[in-house]
Design an enzyme around this catalytic site. Structure first.
Site, PDB file in Angstrom:
ATOM      1  N   SER A 205       0.853  -1.194   0.000  1.00  0.00           N
ATOM      2  CA  SER A 205       0.000   0.000   0.000  1.00  0.00           C
ATOM      3  C   SER A 205       0.885   1.240   0.000  1.00  0.00           C
ATOM      4  O   SER A 205       2.075   1.164  -0.308  1.00  0.00           O
ATOM      5  CB  SER A 205      -0.945  -0.018   1.209  1.00  0.00           C
ATOM      6  OG  SER A 205      -1.926   0.992   1.090  1.00  0.00           O
ATOM      7  N   ASN A 206       0.319   2.392   0.320  1.00  0.00           N
ATOM      8  CA  ASN A 206       1.109   3.628   0.376  1.00  0.00           C
ATOM      9  C   ASN A 206       0.533   4.522   1.469  1.00  0.00           C
ATOM     10  O   ASN A 206      -0.441   4.163   2.133  1.00  0.00           O
ATOM     11  CB  ASN A 206       1.119   4.318  -0.990  1.00  0.00           C
ATOM     12  CG  ASN A 206      -0.283   4.614  -1.457  1.00  0.00           C
ATOM     13  OD1 ASN A 206      -1.011   5.368  -0.825  1.00  0.00           O
ATOM     14  ND2 ASN A 206      -0.693   3.995  -2.562  1.00  0.00           N
ATOM     15  N   ALA A 207       1.131   5.700   1.621  1.00  0.00           N
ATOM     16  CA  ALA A 207       0.808   6.551   2.776  1.00  0.00           C
ATOM     17  C   ALA A 207      -0.417   7.454   2.568  1.00  0.00           C
ATOM     18  O   ALA A 207      -0.737   8.272   3.439  1.00  0.00           O
ATOM     19  CB  ALA A 207       2.021   7.416   3.118  1.00  0.00           C
ATOM     20  N   ALA A 208      -1.114   7.323   1.435  1.00  0.00           N
ATOM     21  CA  ALA A 208      -2.259   8.227   1.199  1.00  0.00           C
ATOM     22  C   ALA A 208      -3.352   7.993   2.244  1.00  0.00           C
ATOM     23  O   ALA A 208      -3.561   6.865   2.696  1.00  0.00           O
ATOM     24  CB  ALA A 208      -2.820   7.992  -0.196  1.00  0.00           C
ATOM     25  N   ALA A 272      -4.560   7.236  -4.668  1.00  0.00           N
ATOM     26  CA  ALA A 272      -3.172   6.791  -4.887  1.00  0.00           C
ATOM     27  C   ALA A 272      -3.250   5.284  -5.102  1.00  0.00           C
ATOM     28  O   ALA A 272      -3.157   4.497  -4.168  1.00  0.00           O
ATOM     29  CB  ALA A 272      -2.319   7.137  -3.678  1.00  0.00           C
TER      30      ALA A 272
END
Ligand code: C5P
Length: 395
Positions: A205-208, A272
């Site tokens: 995943s990512n930090a969004a 994102a």
């Protein structure tokens, strides 16, 4: 402004007498005016002045008609709450959410936009407390009509003079325009990160966090649009008025967007989306072994590009989070994904993912460019919608 409803809140400063002239101008423009005065305002100007100008009763207390719950009715019926003049005390109460009189209760109970015209002594205006409270309110979306510099009641020259009447009328008209400039539009927004599972407990995943998309949804609702939100995993609450579809993976997001896209007139892709997903999702938690591991990945669908390939009159806005050469990279995406405009944010520094603040530049066509400046994601949502409305209008 004809037929629109304005609640004029008058608080206790010497400039309260100027609010009477403003009330007269608003009534002449066809506004249906509700006037709410604080106890201190009544020490400067009489209730009768405003009642005669508005041709409606003036509200001065929470307790005048308890059976009618006046603060809730007044909060819901009006298109804008304009507080002119706004004293340091009222500004502080609004910033902190204190509700100890009719006006501050209305301000808490309303979803209508708030406009404030501060007027006070220069030192009070420049005090850190006042400046911090104004910044809080601005970040929350309030319109602040800046006071001017000039002669003050203390017989001094300085900042803190109530903005002039034309500036106040123009600011109220602009807020009113914004309350319904998306009426009839059906907006589709993707927001948040996606999660691509490796096994039942691990994912890519990512930090969004989805903050910018949620603010765009909130602002679109306030401007009269119907809003479909396709939202990846986030602890944030989506706005109540939006039709929200919760998704987890990019493929789920793509399916949800395809199911909703045919109704949309404007789509904004803020999500994102993970570009890759594990080629295999293990059914059980992957065990630790001593051997080096390789994770095989496959491409996810590009949701924005899919929308761009089947536009059918849809006005399509993409986002580009860049850390280098950001306008060149974004212009390339604009063309490649068939967007009508693309909002670029520099996520290299302290702004962008997972933060409250942002900085955006909107690009369109071969050389169209509007710098939306820096600010809270709430403020930038408002500026981005202003720009989209202008672009749609112009062609
Ligand atoms: O190519 P890049 O990921 O930088 O493009 C960013 C834009 O494309 C954003 O608007 C994002 O929401 C959208 N996007 C998408 N689906 C993907 C990748 C990006 O909708 N798989």
């Amino acid at each position: 402004m004809n037929g629109r409803r304005v609640l004029l809140g008058v608080t206790g400063g010497i400039a309260a007498y100027k609010a009477a002239a403003l009330a007269s101008r608003l009534v002449q423009a066809g506004v249906v005016l509700d006037v709410v005065m604080t106890a201190d305002a009544l020490k400067f100007v009489g209730e009768a002045t405003f009642a005669a100008l508005a041709r409606r009763p003036v509200h001065t207390s929470l307790w005048e008609r308890v059976d009618a719950i006046p603060h809730i009715a007044l909060a819901r019926e009006n298109d804008v709450i304009a507080i002119v003049p706004a004293t340091a005390n009222t500004i502080a109460k609004l910033a902190l959410g204190i509700a100890d009189d009719l006006l501050t209760n209305i301000a808490l109970a309303t979803r209508a936009p708030l406009l404030l015209a501060p007027a006070m002594n220069t030192t009070m205006l420049e005090h850190e407390a006042t400046r911090a409270h104004l910044a809080t309110l601005r970040a929350r979306g309030a319109t602040i009509v800046e006071p001017g510099v000039g002669f003050l009641a203390e017989r001094e020259h300085g900042a803190g003079r109530l903005a002039d009447e034309d500036a106040l009328i123009a600011a109220i008209a602009s807020v009113l325009r914004r309350t319904n400039d998306l009426a009839g539009e059906h907006v589709l927004i993707t927001a948040g990160p996606t999660r691509e599972p490796i096994d039942p407990v691990r994912f890519l995943s990512n930090a969004a966090t989805g903050t910018q998309g949620l603010e765009l949804a909130r602002e679109a609702l306030a401007r009269g649009a119907q809003v479909d939100l396709v939202l990846g995993p986030t602890p944030l609450e989506p706005p109540a008025g939006a039709r929200t579809t919760h998704v987890s993976t990019a493929c789920e997001m793509d399916d949800a967007v395809r199911a909703r896209a045919f109704e949309a007139t404007i789509a904004i892709a803020t999500a994102a989306v993970a570009d890759w997903r594990p080629a295999v999702t293990h059914e059980h938690k992957v065990k630790k072994t001593g051997d080096p591991q390789t994770l095989a990945l496959e491409r996810n669908p590009d949701i924005l590009a899919n929308l761009g390939a089947n536009k059918n009159g849809l006005f399509l806005v993409g986002f580009a989070a860049e850390t280098e050469a950001f306008e060149t990279n974004a212009r390339d995406k604009l063309v490649r994904k068939h967007c009508d405009a693309i909002a670029v944010n520099d996520v290299g520094g302290e702004r962008g993912f997972g933060t409250g603040a942002n900085a955006l530049v909107l690009l369109w066509g071969t050389d169209g460019r509007r710098d939306l400046g820096t600010g809270s994601k709430r403020e930038l949502a408002a500026r981005l919608w202003d720009a989209i409305v202008d672009l749609k209008k112009s062609g």
